[in-house]
Design a protein around this motif. Structure first.
Motif, mmCIF file in Angstrom:
data_model
loop_
_atom_site.group_PDB
_atom_site.id
_atom_site.type_symbol
_atom_site.label_atom_id
_atom_site.label_comp_id
_atom_site.label_asym_id
_atom_site.label_seq_id
_atom_site.Cartn_x
_atom_site.Cartn_y
_atom_site.Cartn_z
ATOM 1 N N ARG A 37 0.820 -1.210 0.000
ATOM 2 C CA ARG A 37 0.000 0.000 0.000
ATOM 3 C C ARG A 37 0.852 1.257 0.000
ATOM 4 O O ARG A 37 1.954 1.282 0.570
ATOM 5 C CB ARG A 37 -0.936 0.006 1.209
ATOM 6 N N GLU A 39 0.464 3.886 1.707
ATOM 7 C CA GLU A 39 0.707 4.332 3.083
ATOM 8 C C GLU A 39 1.907 3.613 3.697
ATOM 9 O O GLU A 39 2.663 4.208 4.471
ATOM 10 C CB GLU A 39 -0.546 4.100 3.939
ATOM 11 N N GLU A 40 2.071 2.345 3.346
ATOM 12 C CA GLU A 40 3.211 1.597 3.878
ATOM 13 C C GLU A 40 4.518 2.101 3.271
ATOM 14 O O GLU A 40 5.536 2.202 3.969
ATOM 15 C CB GLU A 40 3.034 0.108 3.587
ATOM 16 N N ASP A 43 5.387 5.232 4.911
ATOM 17 C CA ASP A 43 5.937 4.948 6.238
ATOM 18 C C ASP A 43 7.399 4.514 6.135
ATOM 19 O O ASP A 43 8.228 4.891 6.968
ATOM 20 C CB ASP A 43 5.102 3.845 6.906
ATOM 21 N N HIS A 55 2.439 11.652 -1.165
ATOM 22 C CA HIS A 55 1.896 10.808 -2.230
ATOM 23 C C HIS A 55 2.454 11.210 -3.594
ATOM 24 O O HIS A 55 2.765 10.355 -4.425
ATOM 25 C CB HIS A 55 0.367 10.887 -2.235
#
Length: 574
Positions: A37, A39-40, A43, A55
């Protein structure tokens, strides 16, 4: 094209790669072949403090990587980005395959070839794995796993060189291995063995004495039986020490599960279902509720836990597994403290109809489950003969319809892989003809998987050295006789006046289904173990792997016991 992650990240044929692009590529390589993902990835790049433009920056990284690797190297899906390179282009995957092949060669007695294979595999390492992702938890877990495999590969290589008669050449290397990891007992055993072969009997004994001291001082434990056996062999100058190595001894751990289903932590021993796992993961991209439906013995539980559950965990998605039991609404309390995004796995979903007698409980459970499916991934494993029971619950049955996946047999290649791959991992040899014989036995029988696993366990118990034999298989009773033979052996072993109690104990763990078929029931141990004699019988059933006892609850390992043991057939249907 080749990507190296066993050390600083390198891309063959590509010049300097920026730090951010390296981090993104390394994170994708951690789960190569599976989506990660956005988001991962963010991170991995910035931790808890990403910039507002994270993003957009990530998209720029992916664009540059596609230019460097090729437009098809990184795929985009609704679940994130996926590194789609062939396995031989990623050094970590190549390393794992070479170690598996080396184990197989070593088990077949081809020590020279195994040593060469392991030398090549270890040569792929140029530092710590995923060193560009030292603080990203998924990468740290994968790096630890690969590091452990590297340590094992070092020991396998030393063992292979010993078996090749190159003890003088490898002795210095083994000493270095011991210094690098002094708490790995097997390295000391290899060193003592090499010293004895080099004519240094006194040094070999001193090595074992030093090992005992290290274990006692650092860990407070005694050495294992291999150490004691080797010390005795050295003292009596056993001739076998000059022709074999410690690793030639038969393995004491069976790689097959018997009647027990595979769990999430058994993923490394779960083979034959790769296509099913991939198809289920693809289905979860379209729907949040997946229903695995198949006959008893088709492997639904193992596919859900060791297949999907492990795959989700490897992507950073934790999972909680429950069974409905008599009070299914209460079972859902397991999710109360679960982190956001945790997947819910519901095994033996048919218990909602076979064990729960309260229609209101069923209705409320399905209502709550539909709500859970709106917030998280939900996977259920349901016996096919209970699928019609869902028809009375219109809203929920529509969810099941959208996420229905029929679990059948293992196909053409699956059974052979499920037999051969665990054997290779454990250094076992399979006699010619046994795999073909087993595959023919289970062909066209989707409910035979637990019987296959059980007969493999019984064949392993009758192995000759490190070899699983056709004779051992036949002595076990075969696919359809091994379960009954195991139960009958225990029945014959107990005292005559306890045999009725033994059968009664097992029968209390079986209930008749709607069509009279046997359904396993989960019963609190305190309700069955009412005295010391029954408690002892339960321990014998557990030791025979016919019954499991977890968290104070008893259940037969599989309905196959009730179907295959003549003393229970018929009685269980009353």
């Amino acid at each position: 094209m080749g990507i190296a992650v066993l050390g600083p990240l390198l891309v063959a044929g590509v010049g300097n790669v920026s730090r951010r692009d390296r981090v993104v590529l390394a994170a994708l390589a951690v789960r190569a072949g599976h989506p990660v993902r956005s988001e991962e990835l963010i991170d991995a790049l910035w931790g808890e403090h990403p910039p507002s433009s994270a993003h957009k920056i990530l998209q720029g990284c992916v664009v540059r990587l596609r230019k460097a690797l090729g437009p098809d190297a990184i795929e985009t899906s609704s679940h994130g980005y996926l590194l789609a390179l062939p396995p031989d282009q990623l050094d970590s995957q190549r390393f794992e395959r070479m170690v598996v092949r080396a184990r197989e060669l070593l088990a077949l007695g081809r020590a020279d070839r195994a040593a060469y294979q392991l030398t090549e595999a270890l040569g792929l390492w140029n530092g710590e794995a995923f060193s560009d992702l030292e603080e990203w938890p998924p990468a740290m877990r994968e790096a630890r796993r690969l590091h452990e495999l590297r340590l094992e590969a070092e020991e396998l290589r030393a063992d292979a060189l010993l078996r090749s008669g190159r003890h003088s050449e490898v002795l210095a290397e083994i000493r270095a291995l011991v210094r690098a990891a002094p708490l790995r007992e097997h390295r000391w055993v290899l060193q003592a063995h090499a010293q004895y072969r080099a004519g240094q009997q006194g040094e070999a004994l001193r090595t074992l004495h030093q090992l005992k001291s290290v274990l006692a001082t650092k860990l407070g434990v005694d050495p294992g039986p291999d150490v004691i056996a080797l010390e005795g062999a050295i003292l009596r100058r056993d001739a076998s020490l000059l022709s074999g190595s410690p690793a030639v001894a038969s393995r004491s751990t069976c790689p097959y599960r018997g009647l027990r289903a595979f769990d999430v932590d058994d993923a490394d021993r779960f083979f034959g279902r790769r296509a099913d796992v991939d198809a289920c993961l693809e289905a979860l991209r379209r729907t949040s509720l997946l229903a695995l439906v198949g006959p008893s013995g088709s492997g639904k539980s193992s596919l859900m836990r060791a297949g999907l559950g492990a795959a989700l965990r490897s992507r950073g998605t934790p999972a909680v597994a429950i069974t409905p039991g008599q009070r299914p609404v209460d079972a859902l309390t397991a999710m109360a403290g679960a982190p956001a995004g945790t997947a819910l796995l519901i095994d033996q979903f048919e218990e909602l109809f076979s064990l729960c007698d309260d229609p209101a409980q069923r209705q409320e459970f399905l209502r709550l489950l539909a709500a859970e499916a709106r917030a998280r991934t939900v996977v259920i494993a349901l016996r096919a003969d209970h699928l019609a029971d869902l028809s009375a619950y219109g809203d929920f049955v529509r969810l099941v319809e959208r996420g229905l996946y029929i679990v059948g047999g293992l196909g053409e290649a699956g059974p052979a892989e499920a037999i051969e791959a665990p054997a290779r991992q454990s250094g076992l040899v399979i006699e010619a003809g046994l795999v073909d014989l087993l595959v023919r036995e289970v062909k066209d029988d989707p409910g035979a998987l637990p019987l296959l696993s059980h007969v493999l366990l019984e064949t392993w118990r009758r192995r000759e050295g490190n070899t699983l034999t056709v004779a051992g298989y036949r002595a076990s009773g075969g696919i359809h006789g091994a379960v009954a033979q195991s139960a009958e052996a225990l029945y014959a072993k107990v005292a005559v006046d306890q045999r009725h109690t033994l059968r009664d104990t097992v029968l209390r763990l079986v209930a008749p289904g709607p069509q009279g078929e046997p359904v396993r029931s989960r019963v609190p141990r305190r309700m069955v173990a009412t005295d010391s004699d029954r408690d002892h019988l339960i321990e014998q059933l557990v030791a025979a792997r016919l019954v499991t006892s977890d968290d104070g609850v008893l259940e037969i390992t599989h309905e196959a016991l009730a179907r295959a043991w003549p003393r229970l057939r018929g009685v269980a249907r009353r």
